[in-house]
Design an enzyme around this catalytic site. Structure first.
Site, short mmCIF file in Angstrom:
data_model
loop_
_atom_site.label_atom_id
_atom_site.label_comp_id
_atom_site.label_asym_id
_atom_site.label_seq_id
_atom_site.Cartn_x
_atom_site.Cartn_y
_atom_site.Cartn_z
CE1 TYR A 90 -4.25 -1.70 0.53
CE2 TYR A 90 -2.79 -3.30 1.55
CZ TYR A 90 -4.02 -2.98 1.00
OH TYR A 90 -5.00 -3.94 0.92
N PRO A 119 0.83 7.79 2.83
CG PRO A 119 0.95 6.72 4.91
CD PRO A 119 1.60 6.76 3.56
CB SER A 122 -2.86 9.80 -1.02
OG SER A 122 -3.40 10.31 0.18
CB ILE A 123 -5.82 11.92 -5.08
CG1 ILE A 123 -4.70 12.01 -6.11
CG2 ILE A 123 -7.01 12.77 -5.51
CD1 ILE A 123 -5.05 11.43 -7.48
CG ASN A 124 -8.18 15.13 0.94
OD1 ASN A 124 -9.39 15.01 0.92
ND2 ASN A 124 -7.51 15.43 2.05
CG ASN A 158 -7.23 1.52 -1.77
OD1 ASN A 158 -7.68 0.52 -2.33
ND2 ASN A 158 -7.38 1.71 -0.46
CD GLU A 159 -11.86 1.22 -0.07
OE1 GLU A 159 -12.06 1.97 0.91
OE2 GLU A 159 -12.02 -0.02 -0.02
CG ASP A 200 -19.00 -4.04 -3.56
OD1 ASP A 200 -19.44 -3.73 -4.68
OD2 ASP A 200 -19.49 -4.95 -2.86
CD GLU A 260 -8.33 -3.83 0.74
OE1 GLU A 260 -7.46 -2.97 0.90
OE2 GLU A 260 -9.44 -3.82 1.34
CE1 TYR A 292 -6.07 -4.59 4.12
CE2 TYR A 292 -7.21 -5.48 6.03
CZ TYR A 292 -6.42 -4.51 5.45
OH TYR A 292 -5.95 -3.45 6.20
#
Length: 538
Positions: A90, A119, A122-124, A158-159, A200, A260, A292
């Site tokens: 990650y 951390p 990353s795109i906020n 990621n999400e 999801d 995951e 996961y």
């Protein structure tokens, strides 16, 4: 000359022999599947998420598992027993040495799929930007890992968009996909695919997959992952939701897999979904999945418990081993894959999906350097970054700040929206100064701004800045909808059913940016980045 030719041919032969004997031969994408390039056999992920929770870190923001060779050697025997062929990482520290771990895993036939963010970079989802700092971070990871043959791919996010309220963050992630792909191509690196990992969410799961899979090859993601937690305990293909999900994505034109999986509402987990995931009911659409996770943490998803150098397998480990060893998937051959079709992008005219197909510009360091060097009125060096938000709030309440902002719903992005917070603040301070007849008092702001005598008006920089302004104007959608393209979803129908995921969302954090003439949006963006984005592995 003859000796040189002989040596050259010998080198090629040696390279081919080594590639043929490699435990991790190249994996390529054809159509919606992965294939081993050496024999054309379908590649299905039997993956494990391999990174300790950042909550366990004491003196650093995260622990890079690929920088600890002894730990990798400790753990590889367990991955071999689990018949693992992919590890998901990650967050990577690109300044560290990863050669030991990468070789350890390559020798065991294990590939790496890694997130490009970390951390604090990353795109906020709440105030998204695709800027120079992020571009540098992402390309640094590429530079570090492109040298290893067992890199399967990169996740650009990621999400990030995790429900319909922040769909406007997705254009920023897709811009990252586009720019990283181009960077790999421009550097003439070995082609490594770049994709996205989604949650999801029942309302957006189909639209977001179509969004990342649509458009030109330069812009679309190479693959799409879903963090899937719908199968809990004993379930079935039909009752778990797997059948519905498979139907929804059967026409997606890029590989899709579980980035995951492993619902833990019951412990130890039985992993009865494994047999179905690798059955003929799913392998024509899905390319396997990533469990996961390896380490037992407070969130109770571990296959093993690790204390120092001691590893103890848990009930989840035993159950997963039994299930994964019993699968005998029917594999496709590369000759049956491939498609020249393209997918139309979902429209953003309804309340469920509001992401523009027009993407943010590629960050350009030369443009930002020129911008900083041509501004007469700039933010004073004594001003703390934590106070930038207040200054943006003041000045953007007085002038139009659209040149430094972006909007992922309308698809309109300022020419300098990718520059640093300091450069953007100086730009709007200087704009206010110029709009007030360059009065000295207009570059004061109680000592927060200062006049620079060394500001340049060089022709080459002015040309770059003018070009950036023109490009931003030309790329802006001509209609207010932000997306002129609409089309059918991958399934030909809207998503149905709701996710039964029990895992808390734990991906990259991202931001919603309104038109930058609006003071509130500017303050939100700046204070978000001053506070720092966080990535939780939960």
């Amino acid at each position: 000359m003859i000796q040189q030719q002989v040596y050259f041919l010998f080198s090629i032969v040696v390279s081919l022999v080594l590639a043929a004997n490699s435990a991790t031969p190249p994996v390529e994408i054809i159509g919606n599947k992965f294939f081993f390039s050496d024999n054309g056999t379908q590649f299905l992920m039997r993956g494990i998420a391999y990174q300790q929770n950042t909550a366990n870190a004491t003196d650093v923001s995260f622990v890079d598992p690929l920088a600890d060779e002894e730990a990798c050697k400790r753990d590889v025997k367990y991955f071999i027993e689990l018949e693992t062929n992919v590890l998901r990482i990650y967050a990577i520290n690109s300044s560290l040495d990863h050669s030991g771990c990468m070789k350890t895993f390559a020798d065991a036939g294990i590939y790496i799929i890694a997130d490009l963010s970390e951390p604090d970079l990353s795109i906020n989802r709440d105030s998204p930007e695709w800027n120079l700092d992020l571009y540098q971070r992402y390309t640094d990871v590429v530079d570090e890992f492109v040298k290893y043959d067992n890199v399967l791919g990169f996740f650009a996010g990621n999400e990030v968009t995790n429900n319909k309220s922040n769909a406007d963050a997705s254009p920023y992630v897709k811009a990252a996909v586009r720019d990283v792909k181009k960077y790999i191509s421009d550097k003439q690196y070995t082609k490594i695919p770049v994709g996205y990992s989604s949650n999801d969410d029942s309302e957006t799961r189909v639209a977001i997959a179509d969004y990342f899979a649509c458009g030109s090859e330069d812009e679309r993601a190479d693959f799409f992952g879903i963090n899937m937690y719908e199968w809990c305990g004993d379930s079935t293909f039909e009752s778990s939701g797997y059948k519905d999900r498979t139907e929804e994505f059967k026409n997606l034109l890029i590989p899709i897999f579980f980035s995951e999986y492993g619902c833990n509402s019951e412990r130890p987990r039985k992993f009865t979904e494994v047999g179905t995931l690798f059955s003929s009911e799913m392998t024509d659409v899905w390319s396997g999945g990533i469990v996961y996770m390896y380490f037992e943490e407070e969130n109770d998803y571990g296959l093993v418990s690790v204390k120092g150098n001691s590893v103890s397998t848990l009930g989840d480990f035993s159950n997963y081993v039994k299930e994964i060893k019993s699968v005998t998937p029917s594999l496709a051959k590369a000759s049956s894959g491939g498609s020249s079709s393209t997918l139309s992008c979902p429209g953003n005219s309804d309340s469920t999906w509001t992401a523009a197909t027009n993407l943010p510009p590629t960050p350009e360091k030369d443009v930002c350097d020129c911008l900083a060097g041509t501004l007469t009125c700039q933010v004073d060096s004594s001003v703390s970054k934590k106070d930038y938000g207040d200054l943006f709030g003041i000045v953007c309440g007085k002038i139009d700040c659209s040149d430094i902002s972006g909007n992922g719903t309308t698809g309109v992005y300022g020419a300098f929206s990718f520059c640093s917070d300091k450069d953007k603040l100086s730009y709007v301070l200087n704009k206010y100064y110029e709009e007030n007849d360059k009065a000295k008092s207009a570059c004061a702001f109680d000592g927060s701004a200062t006049l620079m005598s060394s500001a340049s008006s060089g022709g080459s920089c002015q040309t770059k800045l003018s070009s950036a302004m023109s490009a931003a104007s030309e790329s802006a959608p001509k209609t207010t909808g932000g997306s002129s393209a609409s089309g059918s979803s991958s399934s030909g129908s809207s998503s149905s059913g709701s996710s039964t995921s029990t895992k808390k969302s734990g991906g990259n954090v991202t931001v919603k940016a309104l038109s930058t003439a609006e003071m509130f949006a500017i303050v939100t963006i700046i204070t978000s980045f001053v506070g720092g984005a966080s990535l939780l592995f939960v």
